[in-house]
Scaffold this motif. Structure first.
Motif, short mmCIF file in Angstrom:
data_model
loop_
_atom_site.label_atom_id
_atom_site.label_comp_id
_atom_site.label_asym_id
_atom_site.label_seq_id
_atom_site.Cartn_x
_atom_site.Cartn_y
_atom_site.Cartn_z
N CYS A 1 0.88 -1.11 0.06
CA CYS A 1 -0.03 -0.30 0.27
C CYS A 1 1.19 1.10 -0.18
CB CYS A 1 -0.34 -0.08 1.78
SG CYS A 1 -2.02 -1.84 1.88
N GLN A 2 0.55 2.42 -0.96
CA GLN A 2 1.26 3.96 -0.51
C GLN A 2 0.52 4.64 -0.72
OE1 GLN A 2 4.56 3.03 -1.23
NE2 GLN A 2 4.57 1.08 -1.82
N SER B 1 -5.26 9.28 -1.81
CA SER B 1 -4.98 9.16 -2.92
C SER B 1 -4.23 7.93 -2.40
CB SER B 1 -3.98 9.69 -4.10
OG SER B 1 -3.66 9.17 -5.39
N THR C 1 -2.76 3.71 -3.22
CA THR C 1 -2.56 2.82 -4.57
C THR C 1 -2.60 1.27 -3.56
OG1 THR C 1 -0.13 2.86 -4.89
CG2 THR C 1 -1.81 3.80 -6.44
N ASP D 1 -0.58 -2.40 -4.75
CA ASP D 1 -0.37 -3.46 -5.44
C ASP D 1 -1.00 -5.12 -4.45
OD1 ASP D 1 0.49 -2.23 -7.42
OD2 ASP D 1 2.07 -1.88 -6.09
N ALA E 1 -12.77 1.80 -5.48
CA ALA E 1 -11.63 1.06 -5.51
C ALA E 1 -12.02 0.76 -6.97
CB ALA E 1 -10.70 0.18 -5.05
N ARG F 1 -9.42 -0.09 -11.06
CA ARG F 1 -8.42 -1.30 -11.31
C ARG F 1 -7.15 0.30 -11.39
NH1 ARG F 1 -8.14 -6.78 -10.15
NH2 ARG F 1 -10.27 -7.42 -9.87
N ASP F 2 -6.31 -0.32 -11.24
CA ASP F 2 -5.29 0.47 -12.49
C ASP F 2 -5.51 0.07 -14.06
OD1 ASP F 2 -2.82 2.86 -11.61
OD2 ASP F 2 -2.39 0.82 -14.18
N ARG G 1 -3.56 -4.08 -9.43
CA ARG G 1 -2.78 -2.39 -8.99
C ARG G 1 -4.43 -1.54 -8.69
NH1 ARG G 1 0.95 2.30 -10.09
NH2 ARG G 1 2.78 0.39 -8.85
N VAL H 1 -6.79 0.88 -7.52
CA VAL H 1 -6.57 2.72 -7.09
C VAL H 1 -7.92 3.63 -6.51
CG1 VAL H 1 -6.11 5.09 -7.40
CG2 VAL H 1 -4.97 3.17 -9.06
N GLU I 1 -8.31 6.92 -5.37
CA GLU I 1 -8.80 8.25 -5.05
C GLU I 1 -9.54 9.21 -5.54
OE1 GLU I 1 -5.49 8.63 -8.52
OE2 GLU I 1 -6.30 8.13 -9.76
#
Ligand code: KG4
Ligand code: ZN
Length: 399
Positions: free
Chosen positions: A20-21, A26, A28, A30, A165, A167-168, A174, A176, A178
């Motif tokens: 997690c970042q 915001s 993301t 993985d 959420a 999906r990237d 990933r 996301v 945001e």
């Protein structure tokens, strides 16, 4: 940071590992591993979930699932480990009631290296208490063995976060979260819950309404059972109803009630609707296949009319900017289509979100997502003191 999350509130044993970042604005995630063992086949025999059986299965599955999750995330390294006596004793006490799991757990911990994981997140409610306890105690034991923080997670917050959420678009693995415009109105529809909450500040909830009897998913399951369809009934009813919708020329003669649709509150009731289906089936015991499809459609139409009417009124009254629909029933294609079409027509400014495909039902990822936000706020359980709470509500707030 890496979170290992554990979910055992109902009939899925699930573990995920997320990298997690980011922050609340915001983030993301993985997905390093995503493991799930469903007990559906076992519970099918009973026509629903049997808590004692669910508990036994979770206890049997957790250690093997942990092992395969770490393997999938390429974090599993065999190596003899020394476990201090004091920690071993504490783990022994925590897992006292699950002696088989305790043995498997201790041999796993003493034979593998501590992985590069920063925190454990676990569902501590709401759900079936015996099932929750197994996951909670397992998570507490893991947090002691690896000496890392334990983050208690509300299952419904998990359903909400995964609904927010996306999906990237480039990296499939990933997720996301945001650009979430507040307030968020959450419609959470699952096998155990049906509620509308308002999140006016991040992670702060007001319950606007909930079901007074059956949850929507439960009504789907019960109606399916009356119609001799297997558990879980949601997807089965949906399949029948869709067949009927492909034949729009045929008049649907079944008319079912829309309970509480005209009441000025945001509460629901689905047991009367279920009983209406029961009486219909009693009155007409030999329905043709086409009539069964029409009855399924009539049931779905009634459910979606009620959900839409309550949610739209809540949108009018709350100035919500985002509508997030989560929980197992949010997989329902008809409910999705109707919300998408009617939100577009009536509330075009609303950002409507559903969980990514495959993440509507219970899973470990959703617990990891909610766990990350709670981790950022430093909401950790004191070692060995976390208690499962079968009736936990979102409005209770921080752990
Ligand atoms: O969120 P979930 O996996 O577990 C709980 O937390 O309860 O929800 C399970 C429920 C079951 O009642 C199941 O029949 C329902 O979600 N469900 C559906 C569909 N897929 C699953 N209901 C209607 N349509 C579906 N396609
Ligand atoms: Zn759920």
């Amino acid at each position: 940071m890496k979170i290992l999350s554990i979910e055992t509130s109902c009939d899925e044993t699930a573990i995920a590992i997320l990298d997690c970042q980011g922050d609340e604005q915001s983030a993301t995630f993985d997905v390093l591993s995503h493991a799930l063992l469903s007990q559906i086949e076992i519970h099918r025999e009973y026509g629903g979930v049997f808590p004692a059986v669910a508990k036994r299965e979770h206890a049997k599955n957790l250690v093997p699932l942990l092992q395969s999750s770490l393997e999938e995330a390429e974090m599993l390294r065999e190596d003899a480990q020394n476990l201090p006596d004091e920690v071993r004793t504490q783990i022994g006490i925590l897992l006292e009631r699950e002696s088989d799991m305790a043995d498997a757990f201790l041999s796993f911990i003493t034979e593998t290296e501590r992985p590069d994981i920063d925190a454990i997140a676990v569902t501590y409610g709401p759900g079936l208490a015996p099932a929750l306890w197994v996951g909670v105690n397992f998570a507490q034991a893991l947090s002691l063995a690896w000496n890392i923080p334990l983050v208690p997670v509300n299952h419904m917050e998990g359903h909400l976060m995964v609904a927010l959420a996306k999906r990237d678009s480039v990296n499939e693995g990933r997720l996301v979260i945001e650009d979430v415009a507040l307030p968020v109105l959450a419609l959470l529809i699952s096998g155990g819950h049906t509620e509308i909450d308002l999140m006016d500040e991040w992670l702060s909830y007001k319950l606007l309404g909930e079901t007074r009897d059956d949850a929507v998913g439960e009504a789907f399951d019960k109606v399916a059972r009356m119609m001799d369809l297997p558990y879980p009934g949601g997807p089965e009813i949906s399949r029948l109803a869709e067949k009927s919708r492909q034949d729009p020329e045929e008049m649907n003669t079944f008319i079912l009630p829309r309970p509480m649709i005209d009441r000025p509150d945001f509460d629901f009731s689905f047991s009367g609707l279920k009983t209406a289906v029961l009486y219909t089936l009693k009155d007409r015991p030999d329905l043709s296949e086409q009539e069964r499809e029409q009855l399924a459609q009539a049931f779905e139409d009634a459910v979606s009319d009620v959900l839409i009417s309550k949610v739209f009124r809540a949108l009018e009254e709350t100035q919500a900017q985002t509508l997030a629909i989560g929980g197992g029933v949010s997989a329902n294609i008809h409910i999705r289509n109707r919300f998408e079409k009617e939100i577009e027509e009536r509330f075009p400014y609303i950002d409507l979100r559903f969980p990514p495909t495959g993440l509507t039902g219970d899973n470990g990822i959703m617990i990891g997502l909610a766990g990350f936000y709670r981790f950022l706020r430093g909401e950790f359980a004191e070692k060995g003191t976390l208690a499962a709470d079968g009736n936990l509500s979102l409005s209770k707030g921080a752990y």
